[in-house]
Design an enzyme around this catalytic site. Sequence first.
Site, PDB file in Angstrom:
ATOM      1  N   ASP A  52       0.838  -1.204   0.000  1.00  0.00           N
ATOM      2  CA  ASP A  52       0.000   0.000   0.000  1.00  0.00           C
ATOM      3  C   ASP A  52       0.871   1.251   0.000  1.00  0.00           C
ATOM      4  O   ASP A  52       1.653   1.470   0.918  1.00  0.00           O
ATOM      5  CB  ASP A  52      -0.881   0.013   1.258  1.00  0.00           C
ATOM      6  CG  ASP A  52      -1.810   1.212   1.287  1.00  0.00           C
ATOM      7  OD1 ASP A  52      -2.882   1.139   0.660  1.00  0.00           O
ATOM      8  OD2 ASP A  52      -1.465   2.247   1.915  1.00  0.00           O
ATOM      9  N   HIS A 119      -7.707   9.384  -2.110  1.00  0.00           N
ATOM     10  CA  HIS A 119      -7.129   9.328  -0.763  1.00  0.00           C
ATOM     11  C   HIS A 119      -8.056   9.942   0.294  1.00  0.00           C
ATOM     12  O   HIS A 119      -8.201   9.413   1.390  1.00  0.00           O
ATOM     13  CB  HIS A 119      -5.772  10.059  -0.783  1.00  0.00           C
ATOM     14  CG  HIS A 119      -4.814   9.598   0.255  1.00  0.00           C
ATOM     15  ND1 HIS A 119      -3.451   9.545   0.056  1.00  0.00           N
ATOM     16  CD2 HIS A 119      -4.995   9.171   1.527  1.00  0.00           C
ATOM     17  CE1 HIS A 119      -2.859   9.102   1.150  1.00  0.00           C
ATOM     18  NE2 HIS A 119      -3.774   8.870   2.061  1.00  0.00           N
TER      19      HIS A 119
END
Length: 308
Positions: A52, A119
């Site tokens: 990630d 995000h």
Amino acid sequence: MVSNLYGVPTVKLLGVREMPMIGLGTYARKAEPGQFRQAVEWGIEAGYRLIDTASFYNNEVEVGQGINNKIKEGLVTREEIFVTTKLWNDRHAENQVVESLKESLARLNLDYVDLYLVHWPVSTNSKGEDTEIDYMETWRGMEKCCQLGLTKGIGVSNFNEEQLVRVFENSTILPEVNQIEINPTLIQSEMVRLCGDLGIIPVAYTPLGLISEARPEFIGKDIIKTDPGLGELAEKYNKTRAQIALRYLTQRGIPVIPKSFTKSRIIENFDIFDFELSAKEMDFVSSFNINHRCVPATAFKGLKNYPF
Ligand SMILES: NC(=O)c1ccc[n+]([C@@H]2O[C@H](COP(=O)([O-])OP(=O)(O)OC[C@H]3O[C@@H](n4cnc5c(N)ncnc54)[C@H](OP(=O)(O)O)[C@@H]3O)[C@@H](O)[C@H]2O)c1
């Protein structure tokens, strides 16, 4: 069930493709040169198949080096690694999204990522001022990234319930995940239930929460670090408190992405698939919930789409 492709337990995104239940997180406020690359290499050696990252983490070059080094060595193929990256708040205009992912891919030195996330639902200019771009506009750009084959799938991060439902109801290509903070002191029952109803996978960031040694500032709320009952539970399975937290989350069907720069902890955090907590023990871990956010993102407070 252990996946043939990834060699670790997986979840199905939208009921179709697989994503590993555990991945390596890579956010750090400070790092020495080479530290991200080294962590990714240790992670892949330890068996992690999900990595990630995010453009905001300023580490995509090193993360990509770590992945590509292990591919070159023949330890894994590109198909056996699941890479997630994220779009930052200052690139939310529809026509900036594809370009931003292309830049991430160039830094990662990859042809595609497996998952691209918005995000945060907030949008700002490079100075952090609110640009109030509707995240549905951003989502159109995300869908384009999928259509162009730059990513295998798309999702969101830090979206609240109302925002998640809105994307779900207005998308052409559905969001596969909502990456949010979940840990034993922020168990997120309602969001996890909503995700289940929508068929979206909640992914747990900051999964160690207040157990992590990175968070000594929460003295008084860190009973979870000292509670003797939790200590006994960890001892019973010959595990650490961190492993109990990660096991608790994955047993709820929630994938986890713990970060560590420490080789022994990278290995430790991955070693959670050989024991099972009872229903009573799961309830016990849930009882540490105090709805405490380690990542409240107070810098975004006041922005139009601030989620919390
Ligand atoms: N989408 C978002 O907005 C968002 C926000 C936050 C995080 N994330 C993602 O989620 C990942 C994980 O979250 P996080 O990094 O905030 O928190 P975390 O993974 O819960 O904790 C990381 C911290 O815990 C320490 N640690 C790791 N394993 C440990 C263990 N077994 N025992 C004790 N301490 C341990 C690490 O130290 P050492 O490194 O020194 O070992 C590090 O300081 C991030 O790296 C990032 O990829 C996403």
